[in-house]
Write a protein that holds these residues in place. Structure first.
Motif, PDB file in Angstrom:
ATOM      1  N   ASP A   1       0.515   3.743   1.569  1.00  0.00           N
ATOM      2  CA  ASP A   1       0.061   4.721   2.036  1.00  0.00           C
ATOM      3  C   ASP A   1       1.325   4.303   3.887  1.00  0.00           C
ATOM      4  O   ASP A   1       1.646   4.768   4.340  1.00  0.00           O
ATOM      5  CB  ASP A   1      -1.136   5.715   2.798  1.00  0.00           C
ATOM      6  N   CYS A   2       0.803   2.656   4.133  1.00  0.00           N
ATOM      7  CA  CYS A   2       1.123   2.204   4.890  1.00  0.00           C
ATOM      8  C   CYS A   2       2.002   1.196   4.705  1.00  0.00           C
ATOM      9  O   CYS A   2       3.016   0.350   5.848  1.00  0.00           O
ATOM     10  CB  CYS A   2       0.008   1.542   5.844  1.00  0.00           C
TER      11      CYS A   2
ATOM     12  N   CYS B   1      -6.687  -2.800   0.722  1.00  0.00           N
ATOM     13  CA  CYS B   1      -5.556  -2.773   2.480  1.00  0.00           C
ATOM     14  C   CYS B   1      -6.287  -3.043   3.417  1.00  0.00           C
ATOM     15  O   CYS B   1      -7.143  -2.865   3.422  1.00  0.00           O
ATOM     16  CB  CYS B   1      -5.186  -1.032   2.175  1.00  0.00           C
TER      17      CYS B   1
ATOM     18  N   ARG C   1      -6.708   4.469   3.760  1.00  0.00           N
ATOM     19  CA  ARG C   1      -6.938   4.147   2.376  1.00  0.00           C
ATOM     20  C   ARG C   1      -7.668   2.726   2.380  1.00  0.00           C
ATOM     21  O   ARG C   1      -6.499   1.718   3.208  1.00  0.00           O
ATOM     22  CB  ARG C   1      -5.667   4.163   1.782  1.00  0.00           C
TER      23      ARG C   1
ATOM     24  N   CYS D   1       0.912  -0.857  -0.161  1.00  0.00           N
ATOM     25  CA  CYS D   1      -0.166  -0.331   0.041  1.00  0.00           C
ATOM     26  C   CYS D   1       0.810   1.140   0.262  1.00  0.00           C
ATOM     27  O   CYS D   1       2.121   1.309   0.998  1.00  0.00           O
ATOM     28  CB  CYS D   1      -0.428  -0.391   1.493  1.00  0.00           C
TER      29      CYS D   1
ATOM     30  N   CYS E   1      -4.956   1.545   8.473  1.00  0.00           N
ATOM     31  CA  CYS E   1      -4.719   2.754   7.385  1.00  0.00           C
ATOM     32  C   CYS E   1      -5.711   3.141   7.053  1.00  0.00           C
ATOM     33  O   CYS E   1      -7.153   2.816   7.223  1.00  0.00           O
ATOM     34  CB  CYS E   1      -4.088   1.672   6.332  1.00  0.00           C
TER      35      CYS E   1
END
Ligand SMILES: [Zn+2]
Length: 448
Positions: free
Chosen positions: A53-54, A90, A97, A51, A95
């Protein structure tokens, strides 16, 4: 016993995918388009993806997304690629997202072209020096796509202030005649046909281009550099321009200035030509004609005396015997040769000695033209000494400017100077990389 002549079918990729050769994707289908060109359907090889983001790796596909992109035309035909790629879920509870799509080197987020198409476009413009509109037509993309690719590539060049420059060359060049353009309000604007280039003399790479050739433009560019960058510059090579010299010593007080010896020799050649023309006027009452030895051998007069063959020396003697009753042409030639000897010296003692000999020749010649040259030599003596000690010349700046004029010719009339500059910087960066012994290590032009 017969052996199968075909390779065994256990290949990693099927034939179509192998030919299409888009790493990370396999070809599913291909169709001819009714108006010409082809459409190729490919599917991403599914691998676990982190992912954005994370960073947690996801193995759960949420859905399949489609993206339509352009590829390099194949066999002269437009090639459109429809990519099927996974949208991942995700699974990290912390997270924010929920889903994300796969991105690859060839297919960046929201790309309209495959990276390999952009690379081919860039190569065509920068390496082959082809015009933007011509490249756009060849690759069936918009003019703006080509320009945006160039602009993106410029962003990947190292910032000027990060380039260590010990030896700097500054030179002006005129890339066309003066032009006037009518602006939106109907008034005419004069477009400056001059540009000044800044070159890292260690590599020959153009690191800056400014409009115009006045010292203000040079000062502005130098003043925009970081103090660290300016402190590192040891020698600056310039043409004999007093305005440039003043600017450089103000902006780079620690750097030594080297005057380009080639320009001094040009001044000496100009002096010989002026004397030849004056002598012809005075002796013949008209300009030199092709039957006059001095005119017929006007280029021979300018060639390096120490490199003339015996036959050439004989011809030169005949010129002086026939066309130089006052010995002025011979004297001018002697001054020019003395200056060449001076510039060929490699230490300050020898240079000082050669300067004395040049002075004696100038006094003996006693002509307005040679006195003028002598004054220039004295006005630039510090910079001549720097040249003799460092041998730093603007030869690489000149070479860069020749290359720039080539861009101008093939680029067909840039109105937007930023676009022109972008090409200059990219082409020069590319040429420098190719010349560099470390070019294997250097990154290739990258574009997103
Ligand atoms: Zn996440």
């Amino acid at each position: 016993m017969s052996e199968p002549t075909w390779p065994r079918p256990a290949r990693e990729r099927d034939a179509a995918s192998l030919i299409f050769n888009l790493p990370g994707y396999c070809v599913v289908d291909a169709v001819d388009l009714p108006l010409g060109g082809r459409r190729v359907f490919v599917r991403a090889d599914v691998q676990d993806e982190g992912c954005p983001d994370c960073g947690v790796i996801s193995t759960r596909i949420h859905a399949w997304a489609s993206q339509r992109v352009k590829d390099i035309p194949a066999g002269g035909d437009l090639l459109e690629v429809v990519v099927k790629k996974p949208r991942w879920l995700c699974t990290e509870p912390a997270c924010a997202r929920r889903t994300f799509v796969q991105v690859t080197d060839q297919l960046p987020f929201r790309a309209r072209c495959l990276t390999r198409l952009r690379a081919a476009v860039l190569e065509a413009v920068i390496a082959s020096g082809r015009a933007v509109d011509e490249v756009a037509t060849t690759f069936a993309v918009a003019w703006w796509t080509v320009q945006a690719t160039i602009n993106a590539a410029v962003m990947t060049l190292p910032a000027v202030d990060d380039v260590r420059v010990r030896l700097l060359g500054i030179d002006e060049h005129r890339f066309r005649t003066v032009r006037f353009f009518r602006d939106d309000h109907g008034s005419w604007t004069r477009v400056e046909p001059w540009m000044t280039t800044f070159v890292n003399l260690a590599t020959g790479q153009v690191i800056g281009v400014v409009d115009g050739r006045d010292s203000a433009a040079v000062a502005t560019w130098l003043a925009a550099r970081t103090p660290t960058w300016r402190d590192r510059v040891e020698v600056v090579a310039i043409d004999p321009s007093a305005a440039f010299r003043a600017t450089v010593s103000r902006q780079l007080p620690m750097a030594r200035v080297s005057v380009d010896h080639f320009h001094l020799i040009q001044l000496a050649n100009l002096m010989v030509t002026q004397v030849r023309q004056r002598v012809a006027r005075e002796q013949l009452g008209h300009r030199g004609r092709k039957n006059d030895p001095a005119w017929a051998h006007r280029l021979l007069l300018l060639r390096a005396g120490d490199r003339l063959s015996e036959r050439a020396m004989d011809r030169l003697s005949r010129v002086f015997a026939h066309d130089d009753p006052t010995d002025e042409l011979g004297a001018a030639w002697g001054v020019k040769e003395r200056l060449r000897m001076l510039l060929a010296t490699t230490n300050l003692d020898a240079a000082d000695h050669a300067r004395g000999l040049l002075g004696v020749t100038v006094v003996a010649a006693d002509m307005e033209e040679s006195w003028k040259l002598w004054n220039t030599i004295n006005a630039w003596w510090d910079e001549i000494e720097t040249f003799i000690e460092t041998r730093v010349t603007n030869a690489k700046t000149e070479a860069a400017n020749t290359s720039i004029k080539q861009i101008k010719r093939t680029g067909r009339g840039y109105r937007n100077h930023d676009h022109y500059k972008a090409r200059i910087l990219l082409r020069s960066a590319r040429q420098t990389r190719r010349r560099s012994p470390l070019n294997q290590q250097a990154s290739t032009l990258n574009c997103g």
